[in-house]
Design a protein around this motif. Structure first.
Motif, PDB file in Angstrom:
ATOM      1  N   GLN A 109      27.470  48.341 -16.554  1.00  0.00           N
ATOM      2  CA  GLN A 109      26.453  47.580 -17.289  1.00  0.00           C
ATOM      3  C   GLN A 109      25.145  48.358 -17.296  1.00  0.00           C
ATOM      4  OE1 GLN A 109      25.614  43.731 -15.635  1.00  0.00           O
ATOM      5  NE2 GLN A 109      24.170  43.168 -17.237  1.00  0.00           N
ATOM      6  N   LYS A 110      24.589  48.548 -18.489  1.00  0.00           N
ATOM      7  CA  LYS A 110      23.324  49.274 -18.598  1.00  0.00           C
ATOM      8  C   LYS A 110      22.160  48.306 -18.413  1.00  0.00           C
ATOM      9  CE  LYS A 110      21.033  52.812 -21.351  1.00  0.00           C
ATOM     10  NZ  LYS A 110      21.041  53.576 -22.603  1.00  0.00           N
ATOM     11  N   ILE A 111      21.280  48.631 -17.483  1.00  0.00           N
ATOM     12  CA  ILE A 111      20.101  47.815 -17.205  1.00  0.00           C
ATOM     13  C   ILE A 111      18.885  48.736 -17.306  1.00  0.00           C
ATOM     14  CG2 ILE A 111      18.954  46.288 -15.558  1.00  0.00           C
ATOM     15  CD1 ILE A 111      21.725  45.811 -14.285  1.00  0.00           C
ATOM     16  N   ASN A 112      18.174  48.652 -18.454  1.00  0.00           N
ATOM     17  CA  ASN A 112      17.065  49.562 -18.744  1.00  0.00           C
ATOM     18  C   ASN A 112      17.550  51.007 -18.647  1.00  0.00           C
ATOM     19  OD1 ASN A 112      15.263  47.379 -19.110  1.00  0.00           O
ATOM     20  ND2 ASN A 112      14.972  47.210 -16.898  1.00  0.00           N
ATOM     21  N   ASP A 113      16.948  51.808 -17.770  1.00  0.00           N
ATOM     22  CA  ASP A 113      17.360  53.212 -17.653  1.00  0.00           C
ATOM     23  C   ASP A 113      18.397  53.430 -16.554  1.00  0.00           C
ATOM     24  OD1 ASP A 113      15.787  54.114 -19.724  1.00  0.00           O
ATOM     25  OD2 ASP A 113      14.061  54.523 -18.444  1.00  0.00           O
ATOM     26  N   LEU A 114      18.902  52.343 -15.985  1.00  0.00           N
ATOM     27  CA  LEU A 114      19.900  52.447 -14.927  1.00  0.00           C
ATOM     28  C   LEU A 114      21.241  51.890 -15.390  1.00  0.00           C
ATOM     29  CD1 LEU A 114      17.835  51.208 -11.831  1.00  0.00           C
ATOM     30  CD2 LEU A 114      18.335  53.578 -12.453  1.00  0.00           C
ATOM     31  N   LYS A 115      22.281  52.251 -14.652  1.00  0.00           N
ATOM     32  CA  LYS A 115      23.605  51.661 -14.864  1.00  0.00           C
ATOM     33  C   LYS A 115      24.062  51.012 -13.571  1.00  0.00           C
ATOM     34  CE  LYS A 115      25.451  54.710 -18.431  1.00  0.00           C
ATOM     35  NZ  LYS A 115      26.489  55.718 -18.744  1.00  0.00           N
ATOM     36  N   GLN A 116      24.545  49.784 -13.695  1.00  0.00           N
ATOM     37  CA  GLN A 116      25.193  49.154 -12.547  1.00  0.00           C
ATOM     38  C   GLN A 116      26.689  49.345 -12.702  1.00  0.00           C
ATOM     39  OE1 GLN A 116      23.933  45.368 -10.878  1.00  0.00           O
ATOM     40  NE2 GLN A 116      26.051  44.662 -10.891  1.00  0.00           N
ATOM     41  N   VAL A 117      27.303  49.903 -11.702  1.00  0.00           N
ATOM     42  CA  VAL A 117      28.727  50.227 -11.749  1.00  0.00           C
ATOM     43  C   VAL A 117      29.475  49.396 -10.719  1.00  0.00           C
ATOM     44  CG1 VAL A 117      30.440  52.073 -11.586  1.00  0.00           C
ATOM     45  CG2 VAL A 117      28.126  52.591 -12.424  1.00  0.00           C
ATOM     46  N   ASP A 118      30.476  48.651 -11.185  1.00  0.00           N
ATOM     47  CA  ASP A 118      31.369  47.918 -10.297  1.00  0.00           C
ATOM     48  C   ASP A 118      32.681  48.679 -10.245  1.00  0.00           C
ATOM     49  OD1 ASP A 118      29.472  45.816 -10.058  1.00  0.00           O
ATOM     50  OD2 ASP A 118      30.169  44.980 -11.948  1.00  0.00           O
ATOM     51  N   VAL A 119      33.118  49.010  -9.045  1.00  0.00           N
ATOM     52  CA  VAL A 119      34.299  49.855  -8.889  1.00  0.00           C
ATOM     53  C   VAL A 119      35.206  49.288  -7.815  1.00  0.00           C
ATOM     54  CG1 VAL A 119      33.119  51.358  -7.235  1.00  0.00           C
ATOM     55  CG2 VAL A 119      35.062  52.250  -8.502  1.00  0.00           C
ATOM     56  N   SER A 120      36.505  49.506  -7.994  1.00  0.00           N
ATOM     57  CA  SER A 120      37.493  49.089  -6.999  1.00  0.00           C
ATOM     58  C   SER A 120      38.082  50.333  -6.343  1.00  0.00           C
ATOM     59  CB  SER A 120      38.613  48.277  -7.669  1.00  0.00           C
ATOM     60  OG  SER A 120      39.685  48.063  -6.777  1.00  0.00           O
ATOM     61  N   ILE A 121      38.010  50.372  -5.011  1.00  0.00           N
ATOM     62  CA  ILE A 121      38.609  51.459  -4.244  1.00  0.00           C
ATOM     63  C   ILE A 121      39.557  50.833  -3.235  1.00  0.00           C
ATOM     64  CG2 ILE A 121      38.179  53.432  -2.719  1.00  0.00           C
ATOM     65  CD1 ILE A 121      35.362  53.600  -3.887  1.00  0.00           C
ATOM     66  N   ASN A 122      40.851  51.156  -3.364  1.00  0.00           N
ATOM     67  CA  ASN A 122      41.864  50.525  -2.504  1.00  0.00           C
ATOM     68  C   ASN A 122      41.763  49.002  -2.538  1.00  0.00           C
ATOM     69  OD1 ASN A 122      43.179  52.805  -1.702  1.00  0.00           O
ATOM     70  ND2 ASN A 122      42.067  53.030   0.211  1.00  0.00           N
ATOM     71  N   LYS A 123      41.562  48.473  -3.776  1.00  0.00           N
ATOM     72  CA  LYS A 123      41.536  47.027  -4.039  1.00  0.00           C
ATOM     73  C   LYS A 123      40.329  46.309  -3.433  1.00  0.00           C
ATOM     74  CE  LYS A 123      46.539  46.723  -4.585  1.00  0.00           C
ATOM     75  NZ  LYS A 123      47.797  46.061  -4.171  1.00  0.00           N
ATOM     76  N   LYS A 124      39.321  47.067  -2.988  1.00  0.00           N
ATOM     77  CA  LYS A 124      38.081  46.466  -2.521  1.00  0.00           C
ATOM     78  C   LYS A 124      36.984  46.781  -3.537  1.00  0.00           C
ATOM     79  CE  LYS A 124      39.073  46.611   2.451  1.00  0.00           C
ATOM     80  NZ  LYS A 124      38.607  47.108   3.773  1.00  0.00           N
ATOM     81  N   LYS A 125      36.170  45.776  -3.872  1.00  0.00           N
ATOM     82  CA  LYS A 125      35.157  45.933  -4.897  1.00  0.00           C
ATOM     83  C   LYS A 125      33.829  46.398  -4.295  1.00  0.00           C
ATOM     84  CE  LYS A 125      32.688  43.418  -8.553  1.00  0.00           C
ATOM     85  NZ  LYS A 125      32.506  42.113  -9.232  1.00  0.00           N
ATOM     86  N   PHE A 126      33.203  47.384  -4.951  1.00  0.00           N
ATOM     87  CA  PHE A 126      31.901  47.893  -4.540  1.00  0.00           C
ATOM     88  C   PHE A 126      31.019  48.025  -5.780  1.00  0.00           C
ATOM     89  CE2 PHE A 126      35.138  49.621  -1.711  1.00  0.00           C
ATOM     90  CZ  PHE A 126      34.652  49.252  -0.456  1.00  0.00           C
ATOM     91  N   SER A 127      29.722  47.945  -5.575  1.00  0.00           N
ATOM     92  CA  SER A 127      28.768  48.093  -6.684  1.00  0.00           C
ATOM     93  C   SER A 127      27.658  49.051  -6.285  1.00  0.00           C
ATOM     94  CB  SER A 127      28.168  46.729  -7.060  1.00  0.00           C
ATOM     95  OG  SER A 127      29.164  45.838  -7.520  1.00  0.00           O
ATOM     96  N   PHE A 128      27.149  49.776  -7.277  1.00  0.00           N
ATOM     97  CA  PHE A 128      25.999  50.644  -7.046  1.00  0.00           C
ATOM     98  C   PHE A 128      25.268  50.852  -8.365  1.00  0.00           C
ATOM     99  CE2 PHE A 128      29.605  53.479  -7.876  1.00  0.00           C
ATOM    100  CZ  PHE A 128      29.105  54.312  -8.858  1.00  0.00           C
ATOM    101  N   LYS A 129      24.024  51.336  -8.283  1.00  0.00           N
ATOM    102  CA  LYS A 129      23.244  51.638  -9.472  1.00  0.00           C
ATOM    103  C   LYS A 129      22.928  53.132  -9.499  1.00  0.00           C
ATOM    104  CE  LYS A 129      21.088  47.087  -9.956  1.00  0.00           C
ATOM    105  NZ  LYS A 129      19.818  46.303  -9.926  1.00  0.00           N
ATOM    106  N   THR A 130      22.858  53.676 -10.715  1.00  0.00           N
ATOM    107  CA  THR A 130      22.579  55.104 -10.856  1.00  0.00           C
ATOM    108  C   THR A 130      21.805  55.358 -12.147  1.00  0.00           C
ATOM    109  OG1 THR A 130      23.569  57.307 -11.049  1.00  0.00           O
ATOM    110  CG2 THR A 130      24.823  55.479 -11.952  1.00  0.00           C
ATOM    111  N   SER A 131      21.027  56.415 -12.148  1.00  0.00           N
ATOM    112  CA  SER A 131      20.271  56.800 -13.341  1.00  0.00           C
ATOM    113  C   SER A 131      20.997  57.876 -14.151  1.00  0.00           C
ATOM    114  CB  SER A 131      18.885  57.330 -12.938  1.00  0.00           C
ATOM    115  OG  SER A 131      19.013  58.477 -12.111  1.00  0.00           O
ATOM    116  N   LEU A 132      22.197  58.264 -13.736  1.00  0.00           N
ATOM    117  CA  LEU A 132      22.933  59.319 -14.424  1.00  0.00           C
ATOM    118  C   LEU A 132      23.347  58.874 -15.823  1.00  0.00           C
ATOM    119  CD1 LEU A 132      25.290  60.664 -11.595  1.00  0.00           C
ATOM    120  CD2 LEU A 132      23.083  61.587 -12.347  1.00  0.00           C
ATOM    121  N   ILE A 133      23.312  59.806 -16.767  1.00  0.00           N
ATOM    122  CA  ILE A 133      23.714  59.548 -18.152  1.00  0.00           C
ATOM    123  C   ILE A 133      25.192  59.900 -18.311  1.00  0.00           C
ATOM    124  CG2 ILE A 133      23.344  60.221 -20.559  1.00  0.00           C
ATOM    125  CD1 ILE A 133      20.511  61.009 -19.786  1.00  0.00           C
ATOM    126  N   GLY A 134      25.909  59.098 -19.097  1.00  0.00           N
ATOM    127  CA  GLY A 134      27.276  59.458 -19.447  1.00  0.00           C
ATOM    128  C   GLY A 134      28.311  58.947 -18.477  1.00  0.00           C
TER     129      GLY A 134
END
Length: 234
Positions: A109-134
């Protein structure tokens, strides 16, 4: 010995096809190896795509320790060859790209100039934000997160540091704005597939923007690659 004195436990490096073929990495035993993708490059040296791939696979065939960790994208055309090597050498696999993969992007999800990323690793959900493009950089970032976790770093500590990660110079790098408020993005895309990926990723991030492209092909190496560059720009 010098690394031990500085209390450095983990080292990451890019295993180039040149270095692998020239045996320059033969004294290193890798615990974890990543394979993101392979496209036309360095054929002025390797001559054939087959030799280029064979050189890259030296990392997995010879330098990765037995029962080591391997991280790769199941959607790439080389996945079957990687799986064949992995089964033979009993690697622990962490794959990306399908519904059954151990690593999955749930949502971006894009939030202004950041992206919030929801990811599953070994069926566990984690979230983080990053300013990286693409999204390609998001995928590479997730690969790096998994590699860091496999290097015995705590996942919560890794995720807390993500916001500090900045683009590498010349890789989807915002270098300023011009008088009409257009964004200027620099990328050292030097293969046809990389240039195509850059354009598609920028379209995803800025869907309402018109893209003006300036690219060059300096030097005398792999002239056919320059032709493919031009075709991808049309």
């Amino acid at each position: 010995e010098r690394l031990k004195k500085q209390k450095i436990d983990n080292v990451i490096l890019e295993a180039s096809s040149h270095g692998l073929k020239q045996c320059r990495l033969n004294n290193i035993k890798f615990n974890t190896a990543l394979f993101t993708n392979l496209s036309r490059d360095h054929l002025d040296y390797h001559r054939t795509y087959k030799d280029y791939l064979k050189s890259k696979l030296i990392l997995f065939n010879k330098l990765l320790i037995n029962q080591g960790n391997i991280i790769y994208d199941k959607k790439i055309s080389q996945a079957k060859e990687i799986e064949k090597i992995s089964n033979k050498r009993k690697f622990k696999t962490f794959n990306f790209g399908t519904d059954n993969s151990l690593i999955k992007i749930i949502n971006i999800q894009k939030i202004n100039d950041l992206k919030q990323v929801d990811v599953s690793i070994n069926k566990k959900k984690f979230s983080f934000k990053t300013s990286l493009i693409g999204n390609i950089q998001i995928k590479n970032l997730i690969f790096a997160i998994v590699a860091a976790k496999l290097s015995k770093l705590e996942l919560k500590d890794i995720l807390q540091k993500i916001h500090k990660i900045k683009p590498i110079s010349g890789r989807f790098e915002k270098i300023g704005k011009i008088f009409n408020r257009s964004k200027v993005i620099l990328d050292y895309a030097h293969t046809p597939e990389a240039l195509k990926t850059v354009i598609l990723n920028i379209k995803e991030d800025f869907p309402l923007s018109k893209i003006s492209l300036v690219f060059g092909c300096g030097g005398d190496r792999d002239k056919k690659k320059k032709i493919y560059h031009g075709q991808h720009c049309k």
